[in-house]
Design a protein around this motif. Structure first.
Motif, PDB file in Angstrom:
ATOM      1  N   LYS A  62      -7.155  -1.596  -4.139  1.00  0.00           N
ATOM      2  CA  LYS A  62      -5.974  -2.452  -4.108  1.00  0.00           C
ATOM      3  C   LYS A  62      -6.100  -3.515  -3.026  1.00  0.00           C
ATOM      4  O   LYS A  62      -5.545  -4.613  -3.143  1.00  0.00           O
ATOM      5  N   LEU A  63      -6.855  -3.182  -1.976  1.00  0.00           N
ATOM      6  CA  LEU A  63      -6.980  -4.058  -0.816  1.00  0.00           C
ATOM      7  C   LEU A  63      -8.281  -3.764  -0.109  1.00  0.00           C
ATOM      8  O   LEU A  63      -8.734  -2.607  -0.086  1.00  0.00           O
ATOM      9  N   VAL A  95      -7.903   1.851  -0.616  1.00  0.00           N
ATOM     10  CA  VAL A  95      -8.005   0.727   0.320  1.00  0.00           C
ATOM     11  C   VAL A  95      -9.367   0.804   1.002  1.00  0.00           C
ATOM     12  O   VAL A  95      -9.701   1.826   1.618  1.00  0.00           O
ATOM     13  N   ASP A 121      -3.178   4.868  -3.365  1.00  0.00           N
ATOM     14  CA  ASP A 121      -3.882   3.588  -3.494  1.00  0.00           C
ATOM     15  C   ASP A 121      -5.227   3.657  -2.776  1.00  0.00           C
ATOM     16  O   ASP A 121      -5.348   4.249  -1.699  1.00  0.00           O
ATOM     17  N   VAL A 158       0.847  -1.201   0.000  1.00  0.00           N
ATOM     18  CA  VAL A 158       0.000   0.000   0.000  1.00  0.00           C
ATOM     19  C   VAL A 158       0.876   1.242   0.000  1.00  0.00           C
ATOM     20  O   VAL A 158       1.820   1.357   0.788  1.00  0.00           O
ATOM     21  N   ASP A 186     -11.561   0.603  -7.879  1.00  0.00           N
ATOM     22  CA  ASP A 186     -10.334  -0.131  -8.185  1.00  0.00           C
ATOM     23  C   ASP A 186      -9.491  -0.314  -6.916  1.00  0.00           C
ATOM     24  O   ASP A 186      -8.313   0.044  -6.858  1.00  0.00           O
ATOM     25  N   CYS A 206     -11.376  -9.219  -4.845  1.00  0.00           N
ATOM     26  CA  CYS A 206     -10.490  -8.183  -4.307  1.00  0.00           C
ATOM     27  C   CYS A 206      -9.575  -8.780  -3.230  1.00  0.00           C
ATOM     28  O   CYS A 206     -10.048  -9.480  -2.330  1.00  0.00           O
TER      29      CYS A 206
END
Length: 582
Positions: free
Chosen positions: A125-126, A79, A77, A73, A123, A141
């Motif tokens: 990332k985590l 999250v 990004d 991360v 979108d 995801c």
């Protein structure tokens, strides 16, 4: 107020100023490893609760940052956090803010398809999930559990190496005030949710303005129970107290809230009208079951308290306050300076009950797109029938009555939706709120939602919200939805306050509200009283009684407890059709 250019810098500055003060309190039932540097819980902690000081908070945040960096991360990004309220939710939030990542909160009550829509749209990332049940909703995801697991973010952070102080400070210093801090998806009453991008600047503006216009300081204790995934709790219940060095305690659950109030003894509490109405109803229900003398004392205390609060002659208020109201205040912990109410309209009768109780309700107004805090009443001039004065935002009322707003608290736009952003924010920079309102002096009054205006068959326009609020002022009506588009008159769907109705009529639990003649007569009588206060074209001429209360789970309410009118109209189309005949 500590001036900083980002939320991470704000946290760092507060901790430098108040290192030994309590930042977070949590129930002693919840296990959390405190840094060795903190030692035993602070003497300032409330009995029954452990505490984390501001200096320890920074150590823990660096531990979380270290693990998040190891997971890849970084700045920019997205999250997501999909969890019920807890301390670790806040720790993840502050850690992401220090890294310059963008937190995307998701309501834990949302079903899997809606969760996955948000994760794909932003979108992510985590996704940080509160538990296995939440993790099951996240689809493809990448997901990590937040806590209560050997492989959770919390466990890994405490067992791994923290981010070095030098790298952590450098990450904070790289963040600009215009960087996006969070993308909060509007729950919406119709259509797909849109991701409102809020900059660090927007959230800190609310903290700064609220601090200058309303007195908050490091001695305040906030009790958190509203969803942290909502902009109101996130900005005013998390960022604001941290900005002034105050303390935040976490309620264990809604079921434990009454006990947590007594244990934590908060000074400030964010709430929605439903909470305030519920507490008032419990008090009124208890009085109704009490002996006649106690009933007379309560009503006398209520009358004197309201008169005193409104500047009238109330010579016995002090005596009644000591005998009655002081005991009720103890049920809130005895230290509450104010309830801050938002999210929906507050009935004046509810506000007056709390004024008599000696606890002012500061009603405010804002939207996800305006970082929640755009208007609020003041302690010294609390016009509780309004949403207060602007918090350093510019307001304008359009020709059709719509409230327009611009200023530093405004969002950057909707994520990946330039056309939607252009439709919401005009060329002059004013955000079109969709709410209808007017000013009473410096104070804003919300009168309705623009899209909710009913157009009767005779061409008359009817604002449903004021009429619905009047109907809900009855102790026997829990919810009301006005209908009338294309009809010659107004009608309503009524959800009775089942407990109050059954007690009043002596009905058994097995008796259905919708088929009982006694209930029908009681509700008809209540509507008749309200009709006497309405214009002829506003009269509620027909109504239908529903058996089941509205809820998030059954689809009638958004996660912020607003009624989804379109959903209600579709779900109860058969019932509505009977009201449209004749």
């Amino acid at each position: 107020m500590i001036q900083s250019k980002s939320l991470g810098a704000m946290l760092r500055a507060t901790a430098a100023k108040y290192p030994t003060r309590v930042a977070f309190q949590l129930s002693a039932k919840e296990k959390f490893p405190l840094p060795a540097s903190q030692g035993s819980p602070s003497a300032e902690a409330t009995t029954g609760f452990d505490s984390i000081t501001y200096s320890s908070l920074l150590e823990i945040v660096r531990q979380y940052c270290g693990e998040l960096v190891r997971m890849g991360v970084g700045r920019g990004d997205r999250v997501a956090v999909l969890s019920e309220n807890c301390l670790q939710w806040a720790l993840a939030d502050w850690s992401l803010q220090c890294l310059g990542a963008i937190l995307v909160p998701i309501y834990p009550t949302l079903p899997g398809d809606q969760v996955q829509y948000i994760l794909l749209d932003c979108d992510a990332k985590l996704c940080i999930a509160g538990g296995v049940d939440q993790a099951a909703k996240t689809g493809d995801c990448p997901t990590v559990l937040l806590r209560n697991s050997p492989d959770s973010l919390d466990a890994r952070a405490h067992s791994g190496q923290p981010m070095t102080t030098e790298a952590w400070n450098a990450a904070i210093d790289e963040i600009d005030s215009e960087d996006t801090a969070t993308i909060i998806y509007t729950s919406g009453t119709t259509g797909q949710p849109k991701g409102a991008m809020l900059a660090h600047r927007s959230i800190m503006h609310v903290c700064d303005s609220a601090r200058r216009h309303i007195y908050f300081d490091e001695n305040d204790v906030f009790l958190c129970f509203l969803p942290m995934s909502h902009v109101f709790e996130r900005v005013a219940g998390q960022a604001l107290p941290i900005s002034v060095g105050a303390s935040v305690a976490f309620a264990q659950s809604l079921a434990s809230l009454s006990g947590d109030l007594v244990k934590v003894r908060p000074t400030i509490m964010l709430c929605v009208p439903r909470f305030l109405e519920s507490f008032r109803d419990r008090v009124v229900d208890g009085v109704a079951k009490a002996k006649p003398l106690k009933q007379k004392l309560f009503h006398a205390a209520l009358g004197q308290g309201i008169k005193k609060a409104q500047g009238g002659f109330a010579p016995l208020q002090f005596l009644f306050d000591k005998l009655v109201m002081s005991k009720l205040r103890e049920r809130t912990g005895g230290r509450v300076r104010a309830f801050v109410s938002g999210g929906a309209a507050l009935a004046p009768t509810v506000a007056e009950f709390y004024l008599a109780l000696g606890i002012p309700i500061l009603q405010g107004y804002g939207l996800t797109e305006t970082s929640a805090g755009s208007c609020i009443n003041r302690f010294e001039d609390n016009k509780y029938w309004t949403v207060g004065e602007p918090l350093d935002m510019e307001f304008k009322i359009a020709e059709d009555g719509e409230i327009l707003m611009r200023g530093p608290g405004l969002m950057k736009g909707y994520y990946n939706l330039p056309e939607e952003t252009a439709n919401a924010i005009d060329s002059d920079g004013f955000f079109h709120t969709g709410d209808i309102g007017e000013f009473e002096g410096k104070n804003l009054k919300i009168t309705d939602r623009k899209k909710d205006i009913l157009v009767l068959g005779n061409g008359k326009n009817v604002a449903p919200q004021p009429i619905e609020n009047k109907l809900k002022s009855s102790s026997y009506i829990a919810e009301a939805v006005l209908i009338g588009d294309g009809m010659e008159y107004c009608a309503a769907l009524i959800v009775p306050n089942a407990e109050a109705v059954r007690r009043e009529l002596g009905l058994a639990d097995s008796v259905a509200m919708s088929t009982s003649p006694e209930v029908a007569q009681l509700i008809k009588s209540e509507i008749g009283k309200i009709n006497k206060t309405l214009a002829n074209f506003e009269l509620v001429k027909k109504h239908a009684i529903l058996d089941r209360p509205f809820s998030i789970e059954t689809g009638e309410l958004t996660p912020t407890l607003k009624v989804k009118r379109k959903f209600v109209r579709e779900k109860y189309a058969g019932v509505i059709s009977t009201l449209q005949k004749g």
